[in-house]
Design a protein around this motif. Sequence first.
Motif, PDB file in Angstrom:
ATOM      1  N   GLY A  95       0.821  -1.205   0.000  1.00 16.76           N
ATOM      2  CA  GLY A  95       0.000   0.000   0.000  1.00 16.76           C
ATOM      3  C   GLY A  95       0.851   1.249   0.000  1.00 16.76           C
ATOM      4  O   GLY A  95       0.592   2.196  -0.742  1.00 16.76           O
ATOM      5  N   ARG A  96       1.895   1.281   0.817  1.00 17.11           N
ATOM      6  CA  ARG A  96       2.782   2.447   0.844  1.00 17.11           C
ATOM      7  C   ARG A  96       3.490   2.626  -0.495  1.00 17.11           C
ATOM      8  O   ARG A  96       3.634   3.736  -0.989  1.00 17.11           O
ATOM      9  N   ARG A  97       3.937   1.536  -1.095  1.00 15.51           N
ATOM     10  CA  ARG A  97       4.606   1.637  -2.393  1.00 15.51           C
ATOM     11  C   ARG A  97       3.644   2.161  -3.451  1.00 15.51           C
ATOM     12  O   ARG A  97       4.010   2.974  -4.287  1.00 15.51           O
ATOM     13  N   TRP A  98       2.414   1.663  -3.435  1.00 14.02           N
ATOM     14  CA  TRP A  98       1.448   2.101  -4.440  1.00 14.02           C
ATOM     15  C   TRP A  98       1.106   3.564  -4.250  1.00 14.02           C
ATOM     16  O   TRP A  98       0.852   4.270  -5.195  1.00 14.02           O
ATOM     17  N   CYS A  99       1.116   4.041  -3.013  1.00  9.79           N
ATOM     18  CA  CYS A  99       0.870   5.456  -2.767  1.00  9.79           C
ATOM     19  C   CYS A  99       1.970   6.304  -3.403  1.00  9.79           C
ATOM     20  O   CYS A  99       1.754   7.456  -3.714  1.00  9.79           O
ATOM     21  N   ALA A 100       3.128   5.744  -3.604  1.00  7.04           N
ATOM     22  CA  ALA A 100       4.233   6.483  -4.210  1.00  7.04           C
ATOM     23  C   ALA A 100       4.177   6.464  -5.731  1.00  7.04           C
ATOM     24  O   ALA A 100       5.019   7.051  -6.385  1.00  7.04           O
ATOM     25  N   THR A 101       3.187   5.823  -6.316  1.00  8.40           N
ATOM     26  CA  THR A 101       3.143   5.676  -7.766  1.00  8.40           C
ATOM     27  C   THR A 101       2.066   6.522  -8.422  1.00  8.40           C
ATOM     28  O   THR A 101       1.772   6.333  -9.583  1.00  8.40           O
ATOM     29  N   GLY A 102       1.450   7.419  -7.692  1.00 14.59           N
ATOM     30  CA  GLY A 102       0.442   8.266  -8.307  1.00 14.59           C
ATOM     31  C   GLY A 102      -0.875   8.246  -7.567  1.00 14.59           C
ATOM     32  O   GLY A 102      -1.863   8.733  -8.072  1.00 14.59           O
ATOM     33  N   SER A 103      -0.908   7.712  -6.383  1.00 14.55           N
ATOM     34  CA  SER A 103      -2.107   7.730  -5.570  1.00 14.55           C
ATOM     35  C   SER A 103      -1.729   8.186  -4.179  1.00 14.55           C
ATOM     36  O   SER A 103      -0.589   8.085  -3.769  1.00 14.55           O
ATOM     37  N   ARG A 104      -2.690   8.690  -3.454  1.00 21.72           N
ATOM     38  CA  ARG A 104      -2.453   9.052  -2.062  1.00 21.72           C
ATOM     39  C   ARG A 104      -3.338   8.245  -1.131  1.00 21.72           C
ATOM     40  O   ARG A 104      -3.352   8.475   0.059  1.00 21.72           O
ATOM     41  N   CYS A 105      -4.076   7.291  -1.693  1.00 18.41           N
ATOM     42  CA  CYS A 105      -4.955   6.490  -0.856  1.00 18.41           C
ATOM     43  C   CYS A 105      -5.166   5.120  -1.480  1.00 18.41           C
ATOM     44  O   CYS A 105      -5.526   5.016  -2.646  1.00 18.41           O
ATOM     45  N   VAL A 106      -4.919   4.088  -0.696  1.00 21.40           N
ATOM     46  CA  VAL A 106      -5.183   2.714  -1.105  1.00 21.40           C
ATOM     47  C   VAL A 106      -6.034   2.084  -0.006  1.00 21.40           C
ATOM     48  O   VAL A 106      -5.630   2.077   1.157  1.00 21.40           O
ATOM     49  N   ASN A 107      -7.210   1.600  -0.370  1.00 19.66           N
ATOM     50  CA  ASN A 107      -8.054   0.875   0.574  1.00 19.66           C
ATOM     51  C   ASN A 107      -7.770  -0.610   0.413  1.00 19.66           C
ATOM     52  O   ASN A 107      -7.914  -1.152  -0.681  1.00 19.66           O
ATOM     53  N   VAL A 108      -7.361  -1.263   1.492  1.00 18.06           N
ATOM     54  CA  VAL A 108      -7.041  -2.687   1.469  1.00 18.06           C
ATOM     55  C   VAL A 108      -8.086  -3.405   2.308  1.00 18.06           C
ATOM     56  O   VAL A 108      -8.249  -3.115   3.494  1.00 18.06           O
ATOM     57  N   LEU A 109      -8.812  -4.335   1.671  1.00 15.14           N
ATOM     58  CA  LEU A 109      -9.876  -5.083   2.323  1.00 15.14           C
ATOM     59  C   LEU A 109      -9.446  -6.539   2.478  1.00 15.14           C
ATOM     60  O   LEU A 109      -9.282  -7.250   1.483  1.00 15.14           O
ATOM     61  N   PRO A 110      -9.260  -7.012   3.696  1.00 11.72           N
ATOM     62  CA  PRO A 110      -8.811  -8.389   3.915  1.00 11.72           C
ATOM     63  C   PRO A 110      -9.975  -9.388   3.865  1.00 11.72           C
ATOM     64  O   PRO A 110     -11.140  -9.012   3.838  1.00 11.72           O
ATOM     65  N   GLY A 111      -9.607 -10.658   3.843  1.00 15.15           N
ATOM     66  CA  GLY A 111     -10.585 -11.719   4.035  1.00 15.15           C
ATOM     67  C   GLY A 111     -11.406 -12.110   2.830  1.00 15.15           C
ATOM     68  O   GLY A 111     -12.553 -12.502   2.964  1.00 15.15           O
ATOM     69  N   MET A 112     -10.852 -12.054   1.639  1.00  9.57           N
ATOM     70  CA  MET A 112     -11.575 -12.437   0.436  1.00  9.57           C
ATOM     71  C   MET A 112     -11.110 -13.828   0.004  1.00  9.57           C
ATOM     72  O   MET A 112      -9.921 -14.148   0.048  1.00  9.57           O
ATOM     73  N   ARG A 113     -12.031 -14.655  -0.421  1.00 11.96           N
ATOM     74  CA  ARG A 113     -11.719 -15.983  -0.969  1.00 11.96           C
ATOM     75  C   ARG A 113     -11.951 -15.921  -2.469  1.00 11.96           C
ATOM     76  O   ARG A 113     -13.063 -15.661  -2.923  1.00 11.96           O
ATOM     77  N   SER A 114     -10.934 -16.154  -3.270  1.00 12.02           N
ATOM     78  CA  SER A 114     -11.039 -16.110  -4.729  1.00 12.02           C
ATOM     79  C   SER A 114     -11.019 -17.523  -5.306  1.00 12.02           C
ATOM     80  O   SER A 114     -10.238 -18.366  -4.865  1.00 12.02           O
ATOM     81  N   VAL A 115     -11.853 -17.758  -6.285  1.00 12.98           N
ATOM     82  CA  VAL A 115     -11.888 -19.005  -7.048  1.00 12.98           C
ATOM     83  C   VAL A 115     -11.731 -18.594  -8.509  1.00 12.98           C
ATOM     84  O   VAL A 115     -12.472 -17.751  -9.000  1.00 12.98           O
ATOM     85  N   TYR A 116     -10.754 -19.199  -9.191  1.00 11.75           N
ATOM     86  CA  TYR A 116     -10.429 -18.736 -10.537  1.00 11.75           C
ATOM     87  C   TYR A 116      -9.761 -19.851 -11.334  1.00 11.75           C
ATOM     88  O   TYR A 116      -9.314 -20.850 -10.773  1.00 11.75           O
ATOM     89  N   ALA A 117      -9.689 -19.656 -12.636  1.00 12.18           N
ATOM     90  CA  ALA A 117      -8.961 -20.579 -13.504  1.00 12.18           C
ATOM     91  C   ALA A 117      -7.537 -20.055 -13.654  1.00 12.18           C
ATOM     92  O   ALA A 117      -7.326 -18.861 -13.877  1.00 12.18           O
ATOM     93  N   TRP A 118      -6.562 -20.958 -13.522  1.00 15.42           N
ATOM     94  CA  TRP A 118      -5.165 -20.566 -13.680  1.00 15.42           C
ATOM     95  C   TRP A 118      -4.422 -21.698 -14.371  1.00 15.42           C
ATOM     96  O   TRP A 118      -4.370 -22.817 -13.865  1.00 15.42           O
ATOM     97  N   LYS A 119      -3.894 -21.405 -15.565  1.00 19.31           N
ATOM     98  CA  LYS A 119      -3.110 -22.356 -16.348  1.00 19.31           C
ATOM     99  C   LYS A 119      -3.862 -23.666 -16.563  1.00 19.31           C
ATOM    100  O   LYS A 119      -3.327 -24.753 -16.397  1.00 19.31           O
ATOM    101  N   GLY A 120      -5.145 -23.541 -16.902  1.00 17.62           N
ATOM    102  CA  GLY A 120      -5.956 -24.688 -17.260  1.00 17.62           C
ATOM    103  C   GLY A 120      -6.562 -25.467 -16.110  1.00 17.62           C
ATOM    104  O   GLY A 120      -7.161 -26.517 -16.330  1.00 17.62           O
TER     105      GLY A 120
END
Length: 109
Positions: free
Chosen positions: A21-46
């Motif tokens: 978040g701190r690094r991203w704030c140095a790239t052109g933003s002054r605010c990053v909202n980080v939301l924990p606790g997400m479960r992702s299900v996705y296709a990856w490499k077949g």
Amino acid sequence: MERPLLVYTTFSMPRRRSRSGRRWCATGSRCVNVLPGMRSVYAWKGAAAHADEVVAFVKTRAGLSETLAASLKARHPYETPIILHLPVADADPDTTAWILAETQAPPVG
């Protein structure tokens, strides 16, 4: 007038959350909202995959979209990070003014 932009990304390593978040704030933003606790299900490499992740919403302006995306890719722990640019159709004028003013200044950090 340039418009605000939200950039959506995810990552899995909670220990990196604060530092990223701190690094991203140095790239052109002054605010990053980080939301924990997400479960992702996705296709990856077949194959089906799943992961516990956090989601981050980066607040920036449209003119910084390419710079921010390049910076996210360079710093991101994933081989192929999800980076979605979500144009803001409308926003509170004070919020818009704050985002535009803060992203005009040199990066922090």
